[in-house]
Design an enzyme around this catalytic site. Structure first.
Site, PDB file in Angstrom:
ATOM      1  N   ASN A  50       0.854  -1.187   0.000  1.00  0.00           N
ATOM      2  CA  ASN A  50       0.000   0.000   0.000  1.00  0.00           C
ATOM      3  C   ASN A  50       0.887   1.232   0.000  1.00  0.00           C
ATOM      4  O   ASN A  50       1.976   1.192   0.561  1.00  0.00           O
ATOM      5  CB  ASN A  50      -0.841   0.032   1.277  1.00  0.00           C
ATOM      6  CG  ASN A  50      -1.949  -0.986   1.257  1.00  0.00           C
ATOM      7  OD1 ASN A  50      -2.355  -1.438   0.198  1.00  0.00           O
ATOM      8  ND2 ASN A  50      -2.425  -1.363   2.428  1.00  0.00           N
ATOM      9  N   ASP A  79      -4.950  -5.801   2.712  1.00  0.00           N
ATOM     10  CA  ASP A  79      -6.092  -6.658   3.058  1.00  0.00           C
ATOM     11  C   ASP A  79      -5.888  -8.090   2.558  1.00  0.00           C
ATOM     12  O   ASP A  79      -6.459  -9.023   3.100  1.00  0.00           O
ATOM     13  CB  ASP A  79      -7.377  -6.075   2.457  1.00  0.00           C
ATOM     14  CG  ASP A  79      -7.776  -4.798   3.177  1.00  0.00           C
ATOM     15  OD1 ASP A  79      -7.517  -4.719   4.392  1.00  0.00           O
ATOM     16  OD2 ASP A  79      -8.315  -3.869   2.532  1.00  0.00           O
ATOM     17  N   LYS A 112      12.188 -16.366  -8.243  1.00  0.00           N
ATOM     18  CA  LYS A 112      11.657 -15.366  -9.168  1.00  0.00           C
ATOM     19  C   LYS A 112      10.843 -16.062 -10.258  1.00  0.00           C
ATOM     20  O   LYS A 112      11.346 -16.977 -10.912  1.00  0.00           O
ATOM     21  CB  LYS A 112      12.834 -14.599  -9.777  1.00  0.00           C
ATOM     22  CG  LYS A 112      12.394 -13.427 -10.607  1.00  0.00           C
ATOM     23  CD  LYS A 112      13.587 -12.641 -11.116  1.00  0.00           C
ATOM     24  CE  LYS A 112      13.122 -11.606 -12.103  1.00  0.00           C
ATOM     25  NZ  LYS A 112      14.240 -10.969 -12.790  1.00  0.00           N
ATOM     26  N   PRO A 152      -5.423 -11.359   8.137  1.00  0.00           N
ATOM     27  CA  PRO A 152      -6.204 -11.115   9.356  1.00  0.00           C
ATOM     28  C   PRO A 152      -6.371  -9.609   9.559  1.00  0.00           C
ATOM     29  O   PRO A 152      -5.482  -8.837   9.193  1.00  0.00           O
ATOM     30  CB  PRO A 152      -5.328 -11.710  10.468  1.00  0.00           C
ATOM     31  CG  PRO A 152      -3.953 -11.792   9.893  1.00  0.00           C
ATOM     32  CD  PRO A 152      -4.099 -11.935   8.411  1.00  0.00           C
ATOM     33  N   ASP A 153      -7.508  -9.188  10.091  1.00  0.00           N
ATOM     34  CA  ASP A 153      -7.685  -7.775  10.432  1.00  0.00           C
ATOM     35  C   ASP A 153      -7.127  -7.576  11.846  1.00  0.00           C
ATOM     36  O   ASP A 153      -7.706  -8.049  12.830  1.00  0.00           O
ATOM     37  CB  ASP A 153      -9.164  -7.368  10.355  1.00  0.00           C
ATOM     38  CG  ASP A 153      -9.308  -5.862  10.468  1.00  0.00           C
ATOM     39  OD1 ASP A 153      -8.826  -5.298  11.470  1.00  0.00           O
ATOM     40  OD2 ASP A 153      -9.880  -5.243   9.546  1.00  0.00           O
ATOM     41  N   ILE A 154      -6.001  -6.896  11.935  1.00  0.00           N
ATOM     42  CA  ILE A 154      -5.282  -6.777  13.208  1.00  0.00           C
ATOM     43  C   ILE A 154      -6.124  -6.006  14.228  1.00  0.00           C
ATOM     44  O   ILE A 154      -6.303  -6.427  15.368  1.00  0.00           O
ATOM     45  CB  ILE A 154      -3.915  -6.073  13.001  1.00  0.00           C
ATOM     46  CG1 ILE A 154      -3.115  -6.815  11.925  1.00  0.00           C
ATOM     47  CG2 ILE A 154      -3.137  -5.999  14.300  1.00  0.00           C
ATOM     48  CD1 ILE A 154      -1.903  -6.067  11.411  1.00  0.00           C
ATOM     49  N   PHE A 192      -7.582   3.972  12.181  1.00  0.00           N
ATOM     50  CA  PHE A 192      -7.474   5.021  11.168  1.00  0.00           C
ATOM     51  C   PHE A 192      -8.280   4.584   9.951  1.00  0.00           C
ATOM     52  O   PHE A 192      -8.392   3.385   9.674  1.00  0.00           O
ATOM     53  CB  PHE A 192      -6.011   5.233  10.765  1.00  0.00           C
ATOM     54  CG  PHE A 192      -5.348   6.340  11.547  1.00  0.00           C
ATOM     55  CD1 PHE A 192      -5.073   6.181  12.892  1.00  0.00           C
ATOM     56  CD2 PHE A 192      -5.025   7.545  10.928  1.00  0.00           C
ATOM     57  CE1 PHE A 192      -4.488   7.205  13.625  1.00  0.00           C
ATOM     58  CE2 PHE A 192      -4.437   8.577  11.650  1.00  0.00           C
ATOM     59  CZ  PHE A 192      -4.161   8.403  13.004  1.00  0.00           C
ATOM     60  N   LYS A 210     -16.986   2.124   9.504  1.00  0.00           N
ATOM     61  CA  LYS A 210     -15.787   1.362   9.896  1.00  0.00           C
ATOM     62  C   LYS A 210     -15.635   1.298  11.404  1.00  0.00           C
ATOM     63  O   LYS A 210     -15.301   0.270  11.968  1.00  0.00           O
ATOM     64  CB  LYS A 210     -14.559   2.048   9.271  1.00  0.00           C
ATOM     65  CG  LYS A 210     -13.361   1.174   9.194  1.00  0.00           C
ATOM     66  CD  LYS A 210     -12.337   1.730   8.240  1.00  0.00           C
ATOM     67  CE  LYS A 210     -12.715   1.501   6.786  1.00  0.00           C
ATOM     68  NZ  LYS A 210     -11.709   1.948   5.844  1.00  0.00           N
ATOM     69  N   LYS A 237     -15.649  -2.257  13.304  1.00  0.00           N
ATOM     70  CA  LYS A 237     -14.459  -2.725  14.034  1.00  0.00           C
ATOM     71  C   LYS A 237     -14.688  -2.678  15.547  1.00  0.00           C
ATOM     72  O   LYS A 237     -13.826  -3.110  16.309  1.00  0.00           O
ATOM     73  CB  LYS A 237     -13.244  -1.883  13.648  1.00  0.00           C
ATOM     74  CG  LYS A 237     -12.989  -1.877  12.152  1.00  0.00           C
ATOM     75  CD  LYS A 237     -11.549  -1.994  11.770  1.00  0.00           C
ATOM     76  CE  LYS A 237     -11.434  -2.036  10.262  1.00  0.00           C
ATOM     77  NZ  LYS A 237     -10.216  -2.653   9.775  1.00  0.00           N
TER      78      LYS A 237
HETATM   79  O1  C5P Z   1     -10.727  -1.780   6.913  1.00  0.00           O
HETATM   80  P1  C5P Z   1      -9.681  -0.776   6.698  1.00  0.00           P
HETATM   81  O2  C5P Z   1      -8.403  -1.334   6.202  1.00  0.00           O
HETATM   82  O3  C5P Z   1     -10.057   0.422   5.900  1.00  0.00           O
HETATM   83  O4  C5P Z   1      -9.437  -0.190   8.191  1.00  0.00           O
HETATM   84  C1  C5P Z   1      -8.425   0.661   8.500  1.00  0.00           C
HETATM   85  C2  C5P Z   1      -7.989   0.442   9.932  1.00  0.00           C
HETATM   86  O5  C5P Z   1      -7.868  -0.942  10.216  1.00  0.00           O
HETATM   87  C3  C5P Z   1      -6.634   1.013  10.191  1.00  0.00           C
HETATM   88  O6  C5P Z   1      -6.578   1.412  11.555  1.00  0.00           O
HETATM   89  C4  C5P Z   1      -5.707  -0.147   9.903  1.00  0.00           C
HETATM   90  O7  C5P Z   1      -4.476  -0.021  10.575  1.00  0.00           O
HETATM   91  C5  C5P Z   1      -6.518  -1.308  10.424  1.00  0.00           C
HETATM   92  N1  C5P Z   1      -6.304  -2.593   9.721  1.00  0.00           N
HETATM   93  C6  C5P Z   1      -5.791  -3.698  10.386  1.00  0.00           C
HETATM   94  N2  C5P Z   1      -5.629  -4.894   9.761  1.00  0.00           N
HETATM   95  C7  C5P Z   1      -5.991  -5.042   8.471  1.00  0.00           C
HETATM   96  C8  C5P Z   1      -6.540  -3.963   7.755  1.00  0.00           C
HETATM   97  C9  C5P Z   1      -6.668  -2.743   8.414  1.00  0.00           C
HETATM   98  O8  C5P Z   1      -5.451  -3.554  11.566  1.00  0.00           O
HETATM   99  N3  C5P Z   1      -5.826  -6.212   7.883  1.00  0.00           N
END
Ligand code: C5P
Length: 403
Positions: free
Chosen positions: A210, A279, A289, A305-307, A323, A337, A341
């Site tokens: 990103n 994501d 390679k 995973p969504d941290i 954020f 969001k 979350k």
């Molecule tokens: O869902 P989105 O990526 O837009 O959400 C943004 C927030 O979620 C940010 O705080 C980002 O650091 C966190 N995030 C995360 N793990 C992910 C994707 C986003 O902790 N896989």
């Protein structure tokens, strides 16, 4: 408005070539609104004229213990009282040695030993003098005595050599002084900040990532440190220098970031998730390679995973701040969001405002609604965010386990 309004600073100059930079430092402090009183040693007067500092500060410069312009004949007491901070810049090796021994043989040294306020020094000397064991011993002693040190840095020196010992630049010293005065609203709180982008490899040399410089996350880490917190910065790849008092854990992929965050979360009071986490990661990743073929390239992705969600859902979850960077419909997406979350606070920004910029314009969203921060440098935005966190965060001491 200046960041040092109402702050009374005594600026001391000792005799080194970097004394010429002290004129700029005096200007920088005054520009931030500080009341600056200058005191110079006899040797400092050989490098710059007291008149220069007098003209810049609009106040007489004091150089002698026997100056009868101070009514009670005790300039060392009079000048050091009611000062919020004494800054000695430049501080020579000789002056540092004097401070170690509590010598009081000139006005500035006497002021330092008679002070009630805190003391900051900006060492400046030739690299051999800096590396000398006696100087290093003295520096350790001053640190133990609670004297705050700004610099020195490394680079070209007036003597023609190159190395450690250069006085920090005036702008850097002003920044440090501003940081130093920030209220310690989160003293003792344990904070994790994630920052920067994650990188998901496709093969040995290619990957997806990103766009993120890491600047906002590093500014948040710095503002958290300024507020007295103990900060762990878990960062993807950036070209930034992390704040020296943060514990840095470098990571590359989202899964590495996830694992590091989760292994520290039990001992964390506040989690601030600034990182731009990918994501998805590549499913059919190649160790080597990939070769170009006529069949083209097909990549398969799997979700990371969504941290933030994992942390927010954990047992005894810390106070979580997310954020949201959006390119359109910022407020709608950001509200959604925060609820999805399940976090108390979310900082939203438009990517157009934040990317490739040193400034930002955050909207803070909590249970009460939206709070807009006017456009300003990222460090200011980060300080605004930390101030807002202190209004919402209720400390509940978690047990300490070995980190
Ligand atoms: O869902 P989105 O990526 O837009 O959400 C943004 C927030 O979620 C940010 O705080 C980002 O650091 C966190 N995030 C995360 N793990 C992910 C994707 C986003 O902790 N896989």
């Amino acid at each position: 408005m200046g960041e040092l309004v109402d702050k009374r600073i005594l600026l001391g100059l000792t005799g080194g070539i970097a004394a010429y930079k002290a004129a700029d430092l005096a200007r920088g402090l005054i520009k931030e609104g500080a009341d600056v009183q200058v005191v110079m040693t006899e040797a400092a007067c050989k490098f710059v004229a007291p008149l220069t500092l007098q003209a810049l500060t609009g106040k007489p410069v004091f150089t002698s213990m026997w100056d009868d312009r101070i009514g009670n004949g005790m300039p060392h007491i009079e000048l050091s009282r009611d000062r919020d901070l004494i800054v000695v810049a430049p501080a020579t090796a000789d002056f540092i040695a004097k401070l170690v021994h509590g010598a009081a043989d000139d006005l500035l040294a006497t002021l330092c030993i008679a002070r009630k306020s805190r003391l900051m020094i900006a060492p400046a000397m030739n690299r051999q003098m800096w590396e000398n064991p006696a100087t290093q011993r003295n520096i350790r002693q001053l640190r133990d005595d609670g004297i705050f040190m700004e610099g020195p840095g490394s680079g070209d020196q007036a003597c023609g050599e190159n190395g450690m010992g250069r006085m920090s630049e005036p702008a850097q010293i002003v920044e440090s002084i501003i940081s130093w005065f920030q209220p310690k609203l989160l003293a003792g709180a344990r904070i994790i900040v994630t920052a920067g982008p994650t990188y998901e490899p496709i093969d040995a040399v290619r990957g997806i990532t990103n766009l993120s410089s890491g600047r906002m996350g590093y500014a948040v880490a710095r503002a958290a440190l300024e507020s007295g917190a103990d900060v762990t910065l878990i960062s993807g790849r950036t070209s930034l220098v992390p704040p020296s008092s943060a514990t840095l854990i470098p990571v590359v992929t989202a899964r590495e970031m996830h694992d590091q965050v989760m292994s520290h979360v039990a001992d964390t009071d506040i989690f601030i998730s600034v990182a731009a986490v990918a994501d998805y990661r590549v499913k059919n990743r190649d160790e080597h390679k990939k070769k170009k073929t006529d069949a083209g390239l097909k990549l398969e992705f799997t979700e990371n995973p969504d941290i933030l969600e994992s942390v927010a859902a954990s047992e005894n979850a810390p106070f979580c701040v997310g954020f949201a960077a959006e390119s359109r419909d910022l407020e709608t997406y950001a509200h959604e969001k925060r609820l999805r979350k399940n976090i108390p606070l979310l900082a939203a920004n438009l990517v157009q405002d934040a990317l490739n910029s040193h400034e930002n314009e955050l909207i803070l969203i909590d249970d009460e609604g939206m709070h807009r921060l006017a456009r300003s440098p990222k460090l200011d935005q980060a300080r605004g965010l930390i101030r807002h966190i202190t209004k919402l965060y209720k400390p509940s001491r978690k047990p300490v386990t070995a980190r």
